[in-house]
Each structure stands twice: as structure tokens, then as C-alpha cells.
Design an enzyme around this catalytic site. Structure first.
Site, PDB file in Angstrom:
ATOM      1  CG  ASP A 216     -10.230   0.959   6.957  1.00  0.00           C
ATOM      2  OD1 ASP A 216      -9.029   1.089   6.634  1.00  0.00           O
ATOM      3  OD2 ASP A 216     -10.603   0.913   8.146  1.00  0.00           O
TER       4      ASP A 216
ATOM      5  CD  GLU B 190      -6.538  -2.479  11.361  1.00  0.00           C
ATOM      6  OE1 GLU B 190      -7.394  -3.117  10.725  1.00  0.00           O
ATOM      7  OE2 GLU B 190      -5.739  -1.694  10.808  1.00  0.00           O
TER       8      GLU B 190
END
Length: 582
Positions: free
Chosen positions: A262, A467
């Protein structure tokens, strides 16, 4: 004699072997490097043999750039990559999470490819066990079986592999399909208290049964890449977990595509963040990360990884395995034969057919939670010929709010961020010519005192987030949503519509006052999908893929538990006739 790797008729494994044998260590490390668009240029791509570029949220040619400009930009980068010594095409990636299902995948792939992009960081196959998590809306469900069924989106995005397709081998059917990335491996939706990038505390058996199961389906569908999770499993960071990334995912499950990190995930492997970067690279690459989403410090990354290989800390066999996997995906996707965008696809972007499909997805995802104060007297469907309708609430006339995060930029934004139809637009287009529609985001006392409204539609919800910024311990309706609903419902019959990425607290008094309540989730650009159903042109079909809690104290909820007491249980949903949907 022409190189085997350039021969489209040669076996893919032979092409990989031939190309790998001609690559220098620096070229191999370059292929393992993914950089952000803003640091990419002709010189970097040519001399570093960069394997992939991505666009972060909001990073494009310019604000609201059309697909043609995206295609032009990506093609420019690709030309530079093809000028490298071996002419290895790059993969351009983006988050296209338009997330029926197979058709949606196919349409998403078509529009992504029309923009010149080869790779989408989707689908997210997290099993979200705690709606306090800021990425809840990226998850299909708290129920593993529901998530498993939704992995069929891969067959739309990548195409459907033939029955004799080798297990674990990546698959991309044709130029109108994209390379897919299933994410985030593994347990991202199970963290303690729903903390983003947190710790999933579970036995291996539970991790496999609850969170890993969807990846088996992804692999059987020919998924090309899998992204590792920021999160930890029993305090071990996923990006350095060789057992899960290599022994389980690659060896036990037989995954033959590549594992990608990521964004800046390697920097999170040390404290303070970003310190001892070389050691972070060592741990991640040896654990099984094949391509690193750097995304900016590529020179530092390349230099450190070269040092680690030359010093023997990372074996050449590990580098070769990573590059083989990356090249395999590039060959499977046909990038060596068709590296550039197909301009003939540009007309498909945002076309009427695709918008109709998005509208259908909205219709079918709406969940009716309440319909009438007396179940024997349903409030919906609404009357299109009503004399006067009050429309209120923060989310009634806002495309940005309808779309949520990852739209326009990373966290999303308020306002007309894209072409589309707001819920207010849709209401005005649906009702009769003689119906008067009055819109006040926060109705005045004077407006509420009028007695000539037939009914009201109040649309409230969450502002966009992504997020960690979406982690929420309270889960109350923001932007004074409860107050607006109550103020209006005290004065007239009211339909409340909640636009949110997850269930939120519904106070008993609020739920009691309204005549009907609809969970609309994040409907995106096609607000008319909502009016299609609330005005009765179509029936409600949606059922809850998450338990709707009474209070946050009940989270996480377990539908299989004897103590399960949801406000609305997993799978709940009404028809307009107040029949439970099955």
C-alpha cells in the site's frame, strides 16, 4: 534474431524467462518500483525502468480532466517507458472503486481503459466487523459469504477465465478489461475497535475463515494482483509477515500474480515512521512484497534495494520471483502488444448506457427500514402529483456528498464535483408539472409553520471521508441531521433518507417521528435511482449487508450470537408493502 519476449505467439513463461535473463539488477529493481504521477518524467521512466505509475486521489492531468486528456498523459508516460533499454511497458494504476456486480465491473473496466489506464486498485474484499472503521464503505458486508459473492465483480473487470485456466494464474481477457487488485490482505476489516491500520486479534483459523475466504474466490477468478494491508495480525505488521504473504498466499493458495504494497506502507514498518528505511525494505521484500508503492522516494528505494541485494541480505532468487510475477501480469494483460490507449473507447465514458446501469445499482441498493407509523398503512410510495413538497437537509442537493470519499480527491469533497443528478434534481424531474418543490437545507421556522405541504423529504448523512479520517467512535448523524429530521417531522409527514457509508445511530425519538426511513448509502452521481423507488416506479429490493446497531456500545455485532439484538438485523429490508424481503 528477435527476442523471444517480443514474440506474442511464444508461451508466456518462455517470454518471462527470456526477458528476465536479459535484465540487469537495476532494471529488475525498477520493475518492482511504483511511483506517483507527480514524480514521473521521461528521464526517470527511461533510465530507471520503472514498473508502474499510479495516480493518488485527485492527482491527474488537471482538475476534472476528461478521459481524452488522461489517455494522452498515460500514453506519454508509456512512450518513455518503451524507450528504456528493453522496452518494458509500464502499468498505470488508479483507484476506480465504482463498486448487478459483473456488469458494473465490465463498465468500470471500459471507462478505465478508455482513459488509458491499465490497472485498478479494486475490489476491496474486506469483511468489515466494526462500522467505526473509516473504510467501512469500501467493504461489501460484515458477512463473509456476502463478500465472497461480490468477488464476481472481478470477472467483469478482468473478464471471465476459461474453465481450464490454471489455478492461481492471473487473467485479463482483452483490451477492454483491466488488471485487478484485490485488497487489503488480510484482516483489514477486523481490527480492534475498527481502528484504521490497527490490529486484528484472531486465531489463524478465524482469520482464514472470516477474512481470507474471499481471496480464495478472487484467486479462482484469476485476480492479477493483491495488495497487502496496513494493518497487523496479532501485532505483526502485514507488510512484513512472510508466513501470510509467502507461505499462505503464494504457496498454500497458489497465487501467481504479484503482491503490491500500500501507499508508503514500508515507512510504517518502523518508529518513528520512515526511519531505518533500508531495514523496512528488507523486511517487506523478504516477506513477499513484489512491487512497492513507493510512491515518491524512488531513488532512495532503488539505491537501498540494490544495496540489500548486493550485500546478500535479499537473495537474487527473491528479486527474480518478484519480477517474474510482475512480468507475468504484464504479458497476460497484453501490454507488450498493446501498450497504448484505445481512443475508440473514449465515447463510452459517462455514456447514457453506463449511467443507466449506475442508476439501476442505486435502485437495487436502497434499503427501506420503516414505512408508515402504522405498518398496515404504508407511507411510500410518495405521490408524484402532490401539491407542494418540502425538500430539506444537507445531502439533498450535493453530488459530492452523494459520492463520498475517493471522488475528485482522496477524501472527496462537497459540491458539484462531477456530472450527475442530485436527489433534489431528481425529485424535481419526477414530480408532476403542477407540483411545487420548495428546498431549504435548514428550513426556517416560518417555512415549518406553513400548513400547505403535502409531505417532506429530508436527506441527511455523512460528509465525505477516507481511511483514518473516517474513523468514528460515536457514529451519530453529523451536520445536525437529527435536528433537521425532528424539526421537519414535528410539523408534517416526513420521509427521511440517510446518505452514509455505514449504519449510524438512529435515535428512537427520531425513528418514531418520521413516517418512512430509507438507507441510501453512497448513491454516487445518479440521484434519480432514489426517486425511481420512493415514488413507486420500482420496488425496493435492498437488504442490509451490515447489522444496524441500537447504540455503539453493541459494536462489534455478531449476527450468529444468542445475544444479538440489532435495531435492524443483518439481511433486513422492507418492500413498499411492508413485507420483509427475502
Amino acid at each position: 534474431m528477435e527476442c523471444v519476449y517480443k514474440n506474442p505467439n511464444a508461451a508466456i513463461d518462455d517470454r518471462i524467462e527470456d526477458l528476465l535473463s536479459q535484465m540487469t539488477l537495476k532494471e529488475k529493481v525498477g520493475q518492482m518500483t511504483q511511483i506517483e504521477r507527480r514524480v514521473a518524467n521521461h528521464s526517470v521512466l527511461k533510465h530507471f525502468s520503472i514498473g508502474s505509475i499510479l495516480s493518488a486521489g485527485g492527482s491527474g492531468p488537471f482538475e476534472k480532466a476528461p478521459a481524452s486528456d488522461w489517455a494522452e498523459m498515460v500514453d506519454g508516460f508509456q512512450k518513455a517507458a518503451l524507450e528504456s533499454r528493453l522496452g518494458i511497458p509500464l502499468i498505470y494504476g488508479i483507484d476506480a472503486v465504482h463498486d448487478l456486480v459483473k456488469k458494473i465491473g465490465l463498465v468500470t473496466a471500459l471507462e478505465v481503459r478508455a482513459s488509458g489506464i491499465h490497472y485498478t486498485f479494486a475490489p476491496c474484499v474486506a469483511v468489515c466487523k466494526d462500522p467505526r472503521w473509516g473504510r467501512s464503505y469500501e467493504s461489501y458486508s460484515e458477512d463473509t459469504e456476502v463478500v465472497r459473492k461480490m468477488t464476481t465483480i472481478i470477472t467483469g473487470l478482468q473478464g471471465e477465465p476459461p474453465k481450464d485456466h490454471p489455478k492461481g494464474y492471473p487473467f485479463v481477457a482483452e483490451r477492454t478489461n483491466v488488471i485487478v487488485c484485490a485488497k487489503h490482505f488480510v484482516g483489514d476489516g477486523g481490527t480492534y475497535k475498527g481502528i484504521n491500520e490497527g490490529n486484528t486479534i484472531a486465531s489463524y483459523d478465524d482469520l482464514e475463515r472470516i477474512h481470507m475466504a474471499p481471496y480464495l474466490d478472487c484467486i479462482s477468478h484469476g485476480v492479477s494482483t493483491i495488495m497487502a494491508s496496513y494493518s497487523s495480525w496479532n501485532n505483526r505488521k502485514m507488510h512484513e509477515d512472510r508466513f501470510l504473504l509467502t507461505e499462505v498466499l503464494k504457496e498454500k493458495l497458489g497465487f501467481k500474480g504479484f503482491v503490491i504494497s500500500d501507499w508508503e506502507a514500508l515507512e510504517r514498518l518502523s518508529e518513528p515512521r520512515g526511519s531505518n528505511y533500508r531495514n523496512c525494505i528488507l523486511k517487506a521484500v523478504n516477506a513477499g512484497i513484489d512491487m512497492v508503492m513507493v510512491p515518491f522516494k524512488y531513488e532512495h528505494f532503488v539505491e537501498d534495494l540494490l544495496y540489500l541485494v548486493e550485500s546478500g541480505a535479499v537473495q537474487m532468487s527473491r528479486i527474480n520471483d518478484a519480477v517474474q510475477r510482475i512480468l507475468r501480469v504484464k504479458f497476460v494483460a497484453g501490454l507488450f502488444e498493446y501498450p497504448f490507449s484505445d481512443k475508440s473507447l473514449l465515447h463510452t465514458v459517462g455514456c447514457k448506457l453506463h449511467r443507466e446501469l449506475a442508476r439501476e445499482a442505486v435502485r437495487k441498493s436502497l434499503v427501506l427500514l420503516k414505512n408508515g407509523k402504522n405498518p398496515k398503512a404504508p407511507f411510500l410510495p410518495l405521490d408524484k402529483t402532490a401539491k407542494k413538497i418540502l425538500v430539506a437537509g444537507s445531502h439533498a442537493d450535493d453530488i459530492g456528498y452523494q459520492c463520498g470519499g475517493w471522488t475528485g480527491n482522496w477524501c472527496g469533497m462537497k459540491g458539484r464535483v462531477t456530472i450527475g443528478t442530485t436527489i433534489l434534481d431528481a425529485i424535481k424531474a419526477t414530480v408532476g408539472e403542477k407540483t411545487e418543490v420548495i428546498f431549504e437545507e435548514y428550513p426556517t421556522t416560518e417555512t415549518l409553520s406553513r400548513e400547505d405541504f403535502s409531505f417532506s423529504i429530508v436527506v441527511v448523512g455523512e460528509p465525505p471521508y477516507a481511511e483514518t479520517l473516517g474513523d468514528n467512535t460515536e457514529l451519530e448523524i453529523p451536520l445536525n441531521g437529527d435536528d433537521v429530521i425532528n424539526a421537519v417531522a414535528d410539523k408534517m409527514p416526513t420521509l427521511a433518507v440517510l446518505v452514509s457509508g455505514r449504519p449510524l445511530v438512529l435515535k428512537p425519538s427520531t425513528l418514531e417521528k418520521v413516517d418512512a426511513f430509507v438507507a441510501a448509502w453512497l448513491p454516487g452521481s445518479e440521484g434519480n435511482g432514489i426517486t425511481d423507488v420512493i415514488f413507486g416506479d420500482y420496488e425496493f429490493e435492498g437488504r442490509l449487508s451490515f447489522s444496524w446497531f441500537k447504540s455503539v456500545d453493541q459494536i462489534p455485532m455478531n449476527a450468529a450470537s444468542n445475544a444479538y439484538e440489532a435495531l435492524f438485523p443483518l439481511g433486513y429490508g422492507l418492500s413498499s408493502k411492508n413485507e420483509l424481503l427475502k
